[in-house]
Design an enzyme around this catalytic site. Sequence first.
Site, mmCIF file in Angstrom:
data_model
loop_
_atom_site.group_PDB
_atom_site.id
_atom_site.type_symbol
_atom_site.label_atom_id
_atom_site.label_comp_id
_atom_site.label_asym_id
_atom_site.label_seq_id
_atom_site.Cartn_x
_atom_site.Cartn_y
_atom_site.Cartn_z
ATOM 1 N N LYS A 1 0.862 -1.187 0.000
ATOM 2 C CA LYS A 1 0.000 0.000 0.000
ATOM 3 C C LYS A 1 0.886 1.219 0.000
ATOM 4 C CE LYS A 1 -4.472 0.852 0.145
ATOM 5 N NZ LYS A 1 -5.537 0.000 -0.426
HETATM 6 P P1 NAD Z 1 -13.121 7.701 -3.199
HETATM 7 O O1 NAD Z 1 -12.107 8.728 -2.937
HETATM 8 O O2 NAD Z 1 -13.558 7.475 -4.614
HETATM 9 O O3 NAD Z 1 -14.442 8.001 -2.347
HETATM 10 C C1 NAD Z 1 -14.400 8.179 -0.972
HETATM 11 C C2 NAD Z 1 -15.769 8.654 -0.501
HETATM 12 O O4 NAD Z 1 -15.736 8.774 0.925
HETATM 13 C C3 NAD Z 1 -16.176 10.010 -1.049
HETATM 14 O O5 NAD Z 1 -17.575 10.050 -1.242
HETATM 15 C C4 NAD Z 1 -15.780 10.944 0.095
HETATM 16 O O6 NAD Z 1 -16.506 12.168 0.085
HETATM 17 C C5 NAD Z 1 -16.133 10.084 1.289
HETATM 18 N N1 NAD Z 1 -15.431 10.494 2.499
HETATM 19 C C6 NAD Z 1 -14.128 10.857 2.630
HETATM 20 N N2 NAD Z 1 -13.876 11.229 3.890
HETATM 21 C C7 NAD Z 1 -15.027 11.084 4.564
HETATM 22 C C8 NAD Z 1 -15.399 11.328 5.895
HETATM 23 N N3 NAD Z 1 -14.528 11.786 6.790
HETATM 24 N N4 NAD Z 1 -16.689 11.086 6.249
HETATM 25 C C9 NAD Z 1 -17.568 10.593 5.331
HETATM 26 N N5 NAD Z 1 -17.271 10.337 4.066
HETATM 27 C C10 NAD Z 1 -16.016 10.595 3.688
HETATM 28 O O7 NAD Z 1 -12.554 6.356 -2.555
HETATM 29 P P2 NAD Z 1 -12.953 4.865 -2.910
HETATM 30 O O8 NAD Z 1 -12.018 4.371 -3.951
HETATM 31 O O9 NAD Z 1 -14.415 4.790 -3.126
HETATM 32 O O10 NAD Z 1 -12.547 4.113 -1.559
HETATM 33 C C11 NAD Z 1 -13.423 4.045 -0.459
HETATM 34 C C12 NAD Z 1 -12.937 2.954 0.500
HETATM 35 O O11 NAD Z 1 -12.893 1.706 -0.182
HETATM 36 C C13 NAD Z 1 -11.539 3.176 1.085
HETATM 37 O O12 NAD Z 1 -11.518 2.652 2.398
HETATM 38 C C14 NAD Z 1 -10.664 2.327 0.182
HETATM 39 O O13 NAD Z 1 -9.467 1.928 0.814
HETATM 40 C C15 NAD Z 1 -11.585 1.152 -0.049
HETATM 41 N N6 NAD Z 1 -11.272 0.377 -1.257
HETATM 42 C C16 NAD Z 1 -11.296 0.961 -2.490
HETATM 43 C C17 NAD Z 1 -11.023 0.179 -3.603
HETATM 44 C C18 NAD Z 1 -11.106 0.736 -4.995
HETATM 45 O O14 NAD Z 1 -11.005 -0.059 -5.954
HETATM 46 N N7 NAD Z 1 -11.332 2.022 -5.182
HETATM 47 C C19 NAD Z 1 -10.678 -1.179 -3.461
HETATM 48 C C20 NAD Z 1 -10.657 -1.729 -2.182
HETATM 49 C C21 NAD Z 1 -10.954 -0.944 -1.089
#
Ligand code: NAD
Length: 445
Positions: free
Chosen positions: A139
């Site tokens: 990561k």
């Molecule tokens: P992203 O940046 O596209 O979206 C994040 C979302 O969370 C946004 O809507 C943002 O406004 C919201 N957010 C951020 N801070 C916040 C807070 N303090 N309170 C409430 N909402 C908040 O990110 P993503 O890619 O959708 O990732 C989201 C989660 O999923 C993370 O934990 C990431 O590690 C995990 N994840 C993502 C992927 C992927 O393929 N993108 C894969 C595995 C895990």
Amino acid sequence: MTSSVLKLPKARTKNKTIRSGAASGSRPQDIRSPAGQTNFDQLTNEQFNIAAEHMKLEPDIRTLLRTPYRELIVQIPVRMDDGHLELFLGYRVQHNAVRGPYKGGLRFHPEVDLNEVRSLAALMTWKTALIDVPFGGAKGGVTCDPTQMSRNELQSLSRGLTQKIDMALGVYRDIPAPDMNTNAQVMAWIMDEYGKKHGYTPAIVTGKPVNLGGSQGRDQATGRGTMIITREACRAFGMDLKRATVAIQGFGNVGSWTARLLAEQGAKIVAVSDVNGGIFKETGLDIEQVRQHLKQTGSVVEMKGTRPVDNSELITLDVDILIPAALGGAIHKGNAEAVHARLVVEAANSPVTPEADQTLQSRGVIVVPDILVNAGGVTVSYFEWVQNLQQLHWDLAHVNEELEKHMIRAWQQVYASHCRQNLPLRIAAYCVALDKLAEATRQRY
Ligand code: NAD
């Protein structure tokens, strides 16, 4: 005129004191535990230890599996648009590569620090083993506030990070991907920067734009995987997904795709949120309308025909399924008692703290663990890597079909272990993953 003053990053981190102008944007609603003290590394280790103990893993194998292989902290100076030079801190933790090259996302966020990256890297090791793709775990990230940065500044940051961790990257060594606040565009910059030194190398990152060798279906893969696991969990635990109400925290890549695909399955999405707050509609939100509203206004809040909910209220809504899809630590000891949902589906990484996990378990709430739920992303990343290496393209139907197979197989293994050994789903998932990792480790050493 260009200033020669070097500013250090202003990090809104738990224990850090360094601060910067670029990271000065406040976070309107913090979803983490009130003290903001979640120790993610400790959290991951605790879960590992419970499973290792249950499996009676040999001490040397435990030590090998728990200890990261390499941890990089790099400085990334960026000339900001106003002329001043800002120094950002970047991280790459390579946790374990016993089953294949290091693989894991890059996160741009004010709270990124070594502890969090280390924990997320370990989760990737368990996840790639569980979903059975031939990768290890890594990561990375940069402590920054991308909401306060221009496109040019983000591009310089992404290219700077690539230069600084170049020696640790490689198609068969370490392959980054998107995570919070990084996307296909950031991956394109990384691929381009890496290519300047090494020549055209699309397989160096996954989650690229399709036009540059990205895979069909990668953008929706984590949401699709979350939908598949939610559907399977509902079947297994006697819940009717078509009659289920769902609240989703986070409406980014993962949250918005999960909402869309679950709605297509007939579930009623009654609440969604982002960093600015949330919206609720008892009769169910029109997810396409929410997406349009987000596109036009930059947030889900204040959409017509909905009532506001804040991020803490969303966690406690009276719904059947709660899906945290934003940051870690969203469900903690301060709010776990108030969770009404019967099923918590961890789309985010580490959204439930160990204390909260205990509380939910004792209250009969089923928690489906992150390493299973959100493994769809790394699975399609694997498909992308394979397509790049073979220089061919799969169509969307083929990608989704293969993803479905991987997700269902992992679900069946975890559910069987849960039933056979009467283990919580999280520990069952760890046991399935650690079994494969321990075997590979014994064979290598
Ligand atoms: P992203 O940046 O596209 O979206 C994040 C979302 O969370 C946004 O809507 C943002 O406004 C919201 N957010 C951020 N801070 C916040 C807070 N303090 N309170 C409430 N909402 C908040 O990110 P993503 O890619 O959708 O990732 C989201 C989660 O999923 C993370 O934990 C990431 O590690 C995990 N994840 C993502 C992927 C992927 O393929 N993108 C894969 C595995 C895990």
